[in-house]
Enzyme design. Structure first.
Site, mmCIF file in Angstrom:
data_model
loop_
_atom_site.group_PDB
_atom_site.id
_atom_site.type_symbol
_atom_site.label_atom_id
_atom_site.label_comp_id
_atom_site.label_asym_id
_atom_site.label_seq_id
_atom_site.Cartn_x
_atom_site.Cartn_y
_atom_site.Cartn_z
ATOM 1 N N GLU A 224 0.842 -1.207 0.000
ATOM 2 C CA GLU A 224 0.000 0.000 0.000
ATOM 3 C C GLU A 224 0.871 1.250 0.000
ATOM 4 O O GLU A 224 0.382 2.359 0.119
ATOM 5 C CB GLU A 224 -0.921 0.006 1.219
ATOM 6 C CG GLU A 224 -1.828 -1.224 1.270
ATOM 7 C CD GLU A 224 -2.809 -1.150 2.414
ATOM 8 O OE1 GLU A 224 -3.790 -0.403 2.291
ATOM 9 O OE2 GLU A 224 -2.589 -1.826 3.433
ATOM 10 N N GLY A 241 -0.041 1.873 4.187
ATOM 11 C CA GLY A 241 -0.535 2.956 3.344
ATOM 12 C C GLY A 241 0.439 4.115 3.240
ATOM 13 O O GLY A 241 0.845 4.683 4.240
ATOM 14 N N ALA A 267 1.641 2.694 8.247
ATOM 15 C CA ALA A 267 1.154 3.740 7.348
ATOM 16 C C ALA A 267 2.023 4.991 7.487
ATOM 17 O O ALA A 267 2.379 5.392 8.599
ATOM 18 C CB ALA A 267 -0.295 4.068 7.694
ATOM 19 N N GLU A 282 7.021 1.905 13.214
ATOM 20 C CA GLU A 282 5.756 2.520 13.643
ATOM 21 C C GLU A 282 5.181 3.410 12.549
ATOM 22 O O GLU A 282 5.929 4.080 11.813
ATOM 23 C CB GLU A 282 6.037 3.374 14.880
ATOM 24 C CG GLU A 282 4.825 4.078 15.442
ATOM 25 C CD GLU A 282 5.194 5.034 16.578
ATOM 26 O OE1 GLU A 282 4.410 5.156 17.528
ATOM 27 O OE2 GLU A 282 6.282 5.655 16.513
ATOM 28 N N ALA A 283 3.857 3.463 12.491
ATOM 29 C CA ALA A 283 3.192 4.346 11.530
ATOM 30 C C ALA A 283 3.739 5.769 11.683
ATOM 31 O O ALA A 283 3.911 6.261 12.797
ATOM 32 C CB ALA A 283 1.691 4.327 11.762
ATOM 33 N N ARG A 321 8.840 6.190 17.477
ATOM 34 C CA ARG A 321 9.271 7.492 17.995
ATOM 35 C C ARG A 321 8.488 7.708 19.289
ATOM 36 O O ARG A 321 7.252 7.775 19.265
ATOM 37 C CB ARG A 321 8.995 8.629 17.015
ATOM 38 C CG ARG A 321 9.514 9.983 17.559
ATOM 39 C CD ARG A 321 9.177 11.134 16.635
ATOM 40 N NE ARG A 321 9.851 11.035 15.350
ATOM 41 C CZ ARG A 321 11.104 11.412 15.105
ATOM 42 N NH1 ARG A 321 11.851 11.885 16.096
ATOM 43 N NH2 ARG A 321 11.620 11.294 13.902
ATOM 44 N N ASN A 322 9.199 7.749 20.380
ATOM 45 C CA ASN A 322 8.539 7.894 21.668
ATOM 46 C C ASN A 322 7.746 9.200 21.675
ATOM 47 O O ASN A 322 8.313 10.280 21.526
ATOM 48 C CB ASN A 322 9.596 7.886 22.789
ATOM 49 C CG ASN A 322 8.952 7.844 24.153
ATOM 50 O OD1 ASN A 322 8.103 8.674 24.475
ATOM 51 N ND2 ASN A 322 9.366 6.866 24.956
ATOM 52 N N SER A 323 6.449 9.082 21.843
ATOM 53 C CA SER A 323 5.583 10.258 21.693
ATOM 54 C C SER A 323 5.739 11.234 22.852
ATOM 55 O O SER A 323 5.297 12.370 22.766
ATOM 56 C CB SER A 323 4.121 9.813 21.571
ATOM 57 O OG SER A 323 3.754 9.064 22.714
HETATM 58 C C1 LIG Z 1 4.474 0.477 16.433
HETATM 59 C C2 LIG Z 1 3.238 -0.376 16.608
HETATM 60 C C3 LIG Z 1 3.363 -1.649 15.780
HETATM 61 C C4 LIG Z 1 3.110 -0.708 18.092
HETATM 62 O O1 LIG Z 1 1.951 -1.429 18.217
HETATM 63 P P1 LIG Z 1 1.759 -2.441 19.441
HETATM 64 O O2 LIG Z 1 2.883 -3.377 19.492
HETATM 65 O O3 LIG Z 1 0.366 -2.971 19.294
HETATM 66 O O4 LIG Z 1 1.890 -1.550 20.677
HETATM 67 P P2 LIG Z 1 0.760 -0.856 21.546
HETATM 68 O O5 LIG Z 1 0.058 0.200 20.768
HETATM 69 O O6 LIG Z 1 -0.034 -1.942 22.194
HETATM 70 O O7 LIG Z 1 1.648 -0.155 22.627
HETATM 71 C C5 LIG Z 1 2.426 -0.880 23.608
HETATM 72 C C6 LIG Z 1 2.848 0.106 24.656
HETATM 73 O O8 LIG Z 1 3.760 1.052 24.060
HETATM 74 C C7 LIG Z 1 3.216 2.368 24.165
HETATM 75 N N1 LIG Z 1 3.509 3.045 22.932
HETATM 76 C C8 LIG Z 1 3.190 2.649 21.677
HETATM 77 N N2 LIG Z 1 3.638 3.546 20.796
HETATM 78 C C9 LIG Z 1 4.263 4.509 21.513
HETATM 79 C C10 LIG Z 1 4.940 5.709 21.168
HETATM 80 N N3 LIG Z 1 5.084 6.100 19.907
HETATM 81 N N4 LIG Z 1 5.465 6.446 22.161
HETATM 82 C C11 LIG Z 1 5.344 6.103 23.411
HETATM 83 N N5 LIG Z 1 4.736 4.971 23.809
HETATM 84 C C12 LIG Z 1 4.192 4.186 22.862
HETATM 85 C C13 LIG Z 1 1.731 2.176 24.367
HETATM 86 O O9 LIG Z 1 1.137 3.274 24.980
HETATM 87 C C14 LIG Z 1 1.677 0.925 25.213
HETATM 88 O O10 LIG Z 1 1.985 1.259 26.518
HETATM 89 P P3 LIG Z 1 1.468 0.367 27.752
HETATM 90 O O11 LIG Z 1 2.154 -0.952 27.607
HETATM 91 O O12 LIG Z 1 1.930 1.134 28.913
HETATM 92 O O13 LIG Z 1 -0.009 0.283 27.621
HETATM 93 C C15 LIG Z 1 1.957 0.378 16.146
HETATM 94 O O14 LIG Z 1 1.779 1.546 16.917
HETATM 95 C C16 LIG Z 1 1.993 0.776 14.703
HETATM 96 O O15 LIG Z 1 2.499 1.828 14.324
HETATM 97 N N6 LIG Z 1 1.442 -0.098 13.805
HETATM 98 C C17 LIG Z 1 1.385 0.158 12.393
HETATM 99 C C18 LIG Z 1 0.043 -0.248 11.842
HETATM 100 C C19 LIG Z 1 -0.086 0.192 10.402
HETATM 101 O O16 LIG Z 1 0.169 1.318 10.072
HETATM 102 N N7 LIG Z 1 -0.455 -0.758 9.511
HETATM 103 C C20 LIG Z 1 -0.615 -0.498 8.113
HETATM 104 C C21 LIG Z 1 -1.999 -0.050 7.803
HETATM 105 S S1 LIG Z 1 -2.129 0.575 6.156
#
Ligand SMILES: CC(C)(COP(=O)(O)OP(=O)(O)OC[C@H]1O[C@@H](n2cnc3c(N)ncnc32)[C@H](O)[C@@H]1OP(=O)(O)O)[C@@H](O)C(=O)NCCC(=O)NCCS
Length: 347
Positions: A224, A241, A267, A282-283, A321-323
């Site tokens: 995508e 995406g 994405a 990460e997205a 990227r740590n938000s």
């Molecule tokens: C990076 C990614 C894979 C992490 O997803 P995940 O493994 O499910 O992680 P979670 O969202 O459950 O987060 C786990 C922990 O990290 C934290 N966290 C996640 N991203 C963070 C960030 N950028 N900064 C700080 N903390 C973050 C969460 O708050 C959570 O904290 P907790 O354990 O205290 O609750 C996901 O955010 C992502 O970007 N996926 C891409 C999906 C996508 O774009 N697919 C294609 C579609 S077209």
């Protein structure tokens, strides 16, 4: 850069039908079934009929030559094709490549692009030197390829007849699907995949996806985002995406990227470094070679900061990227993705 040995046989040959401009120069060639590394017997017969001694050459195919070739060749599909080319109103050509060397003609360039899209050869394993010089920029229209210098006359002719000439692109590369539709793929928007793309079985290219020539997905894959020239993505990976793989044709990048198995570029994410297997970005996060990355251990404790290029090609990396701090972090990826099996098994 030829990785395939030049055998006493031909590297490849194909019979094609194409378009020439008013000067008799080739604009494009369609090869229905190119042959990769043909047998010595067929090479000999083909060379005898066409008088081919050496090198990479193309031969205009008259009806008489089409008949002579059909009489000597053994491959029944090629014989059928020769029969279908007879009495064509468009010029027919046989292109013979003795070796995989820099490209010297338009028919040769088209044959190499066909070999990639027919999956005879992987991206970066065929010599495409000089391809830009040998591919004319063409207006791709609903009447086929038209030389740019002849476009105005064609538009007047069509409009005078009450119609309109639809120009869908002005480019050196046509869309792949007008030449090759590989088995087991779905392509939502065909203009987004150029001839010379390599799409493996089970690959889906969604509307936002783009695959350049000499780039590819081994399959099954979900695309995508954009696969730049030279980038190869291994099985099971998902380019989210509008995700981006950094190219090398312009903009200064020089590392040809590979994406390993079962990776996810979220994405709007992007990478300028090769990734091993089971990596996730990460997205929205773009990793460039110089990005400073904080490595975290299994307990998410900081270890050290490295440049992303030092992590090139490693497996099991999760980049975010740590938000809260804005720092780009990398830790071990515990949850590598799995493609949706139902989606990809039913192409
Ligand atoms: C990076 C990614 C894979 C992490 O997803 P995940 O493994 O499910 O992680 P979670 O969202 O459950 O987060 C786990 C922990 O990290 C934290 N966290 C996640 N991203 C963070 C960030 N950028 N900064 C700080 N903390 C973050 C969460 O708050 C959570 O904290 P907790 O354990 O205290 O609750 C996901 O955010 C992502 O970007 N996926 C891409 C999906 C996508 O774009 N697919 C294609 C579609 S077209």
């Amino acid at each position: 850069m030829a990785l395939y040995m030049t055998s006493p046989n031909l590297f490849s040959f194909a019979f094609g039908i194409g378009t020439q401009n008013n000067q008799g120069e080739w604009l494009e060639v369609y090869y229905p079934v190119p042959v990769f590394q043909p047998s010595a017997a067929d090479t000999q017969k083909l060379s005898d009929v066409l008088g081919h001694a050496e090198g990479n050459k193309e031969y205009a195919l008259s009806n008489d030559l089409l008949d002579q070739l059909a009489d000597v060749l053994t491959d029944s599909r090629q014989i059928e094709i020769l029969g279908m080319l007879k009495d064509s109103v468009k010029p027919c050509v046989a292109c013979l490549l003795a070796s995989d060397s820099p490209i010297t003609s338009t028919p040769e360039a088209y044959l190499k692009l066909h070999l990639l899209s027919h999956r005879h050869i992987l991206p970066n394993q065929i010599d495409l030197t000089d391809i830009f010089a040998q591919l004319p920029t063409v207006a791709w229209t609903n009447e086929g390829a038209i030389d740019i210098d002849e476009l105005t006359d064609a538009q007047i002719r069509v409009r005078a007849g009450g119609g309109i000439l639809e120009v869908s692109s002005v480019d050196k590369f046509p869309k792949m699907t007008n030449y090759v539709v590989p088995e087991g793929v779905r392509i939502a928007h065909t203009a987004r995949v150029r001839l010379g793309a390599y799409l493996g079985e089970g690959t889906t290219v969604m509307h936002e996806g783009f695959v350049n020539f000499n780039a590819g997905a081994i399959g099954p894959n979900m695309i995508e985002g954009r696969l730049s020239q030279g980038v190869v993505m291994q099985a099971g990976s998902d380019l989210g995406g509008s995700a981006s793989t950094m190219g090398t044709l312009s903009g200064g990048g020089s590392i040809v990227l590979t994406i390993g198995k079962d990776c996810l570029l979220g994405a709007n994410a992007g990478t300028g470094i090769p990734l091993g297997d089971r990596c996730t970005i990460e997205a929205g996060l773009y990793i460039t070679a110089g990005t400073a990355v904080l490595l975290l251990d299994e307990n998410k404790a900081p270890v050290k900061v490295v440049k992303a290029r030092e992590l090139a090609g490693q497996n099991d990396m999760l980049f975010i990227r740590n938000s809260q701090t804005g720092v780009v972090e990398c830790r071990t990826n515990q949850n590598a993705i799995k493609l949706n099996a139902a989606l990809h098994a039913n192409n």
